[in-house]
Design an enzyme around this catalytic site. Sequence first.
Site, PDB file in Angstrom:
ATOM      1  N   ARG A  80       3.449 -33.637 -73.686  1.00 47.28           N
ATOM      2  CA  ARG A  80       2.604 -34.067 -74.804  1.00 47.28           C
ATOM      3  C   ARG A  80       1.715 -32.915 -75.234  1.00 47.28           C
ATOM      4  O   ARG A  80       1.497 -31.964 -74.478  1.00 47.28           O
ATOM      5  CB  ARG A  80       1.741 -35.271 -74.401  1.00 47.28           C
ATOM      6  N   HIS A 104      20.056 -11.212 -61.706  1.00 46.64           N
ATOM      7  CA  HIS A 104      21.320 -10.716 -61.151  1.00 46.64           C
ATOM      8  C   HIS A 104      22.468 -11.310 -61.956  1.00 46.64           C
ATOM      9  O   HIS A 104      22.309 -12.360 -62.593  1.00 46.64           O
ATOM     10  CB  HIS A 104      21.469 -11.114 -59.676  1.00 46.64           C
ATOM     11  N   ALA A 123       2.084 -29.077 -61.792  1.00 45.16           N
ATOM     12  CA  ALA A 123       2.379 -28.655 -60.426  1.00 45.16           C
ATOM     13  C   ALA A 123       3.857 -28.843 -60.098  1.00 45.16           C
ATOM     14  O   ALA A 123       4.459 -29.857 -60.451  1.00 45.16           O
ATOM     15  CB  ALA A 123       1.523 -29.449 -59.444  1.00 45.16           C
ATOM     16  N   ASN A 125      -5.245 -18.646 -57.178  1.00 50.57           N
ATOM     17  CA  ASN A 125      -5.463 -19.183 -55.848  1.00 50.57           C
ATOM     18  C   ASN A 125      -4.462 -18.568 -54.868  1.00 50.57           C
ATOM     19  O   ASN A 125      -3.721 -17.654 -55.211  1.00 50.57           O
ATOM     20  CB  ASN A 125      -5.367 -20.712 -55.872  1.00 50.57           C
ATOM     21  N   ARG A 139      12.379 -22.047 -69.908  1.00 46.15           N
ATOM     22  CA  ARG A 139      12.424 -21.690 -71.334  1.00 46.15           C
ATOM     23  C   ARG A 139      11.005 -21.607 -71.878  1.00 46.15           C
ATOM     24  O   ARG A 139      10.057 -22.041 -71.221  1.00 46.15           O
ATOM     25  CB  ARG A 139      13.237 -22.721 -72.119  1.00 46.15           C
TER      26      ARG A 139
END
Length: 208
Positions: free
Chosen positions: A189, A112, A166, A82, A172
């Site tokens: 979950r 960096h 969202a 999107n 990680r």
Amino acid sequence: MTEEEKMLMGKIYDCSEPSLAAKQKELNQLNETFNSLSDFSPKRGELLAKFAPNIHPSCHLRGHVYFDYGCNIFMGPNCYANYNLTILDVCPVIIGEGCHIGSNVSILTPMHPMIGAERAVYINEYGRLTDNEYGKSVVIGEHVWICSSAVILPGVKIGKNSVIGAGSVVTRDIPEGVFAAGNPARVIRPITDKDSLANHPEIFVERE
């Protein structure tokens, strides 16, 4: 070893080296033209093939997109993104088949140094300002859904069939087949048969 080779290997490199700078300049011009066109203009596919040739032609990228180099993005068939997708691809970004990417998602590979003095800007042998930069690749498995405004940070791997909530910041690796969300994102979950549309008849409308 060239600066581009160093970049792709995740080594410290000089992003202002003339050939890399020329690639970014060309990409910026093509990117700007791409973003000026309607979502459904046939010219968009032609331009995308020039500045991001490793994105499968069956993919549909809406609205504005922002890439660093474009050529280091590998996107499998039938992906959809999107509005306002940002991919900073100083290292390879590999996105599997059938992925859905919400609006305002950022997928980032540049890094960096943590030490302030090591991030200091300096003048290089070409007389240009530069700094110490390197990168880490991002790998996203097949049929992943990355929801709006999520940020995927350098070095992350996301397993196939997972969903990223969202606004999440993924710092990680995320295993396959789970819903993960938050800042930093964590596994909430597993995704199970209970999530199947077959178990949610309330969202269907019968045909008249």
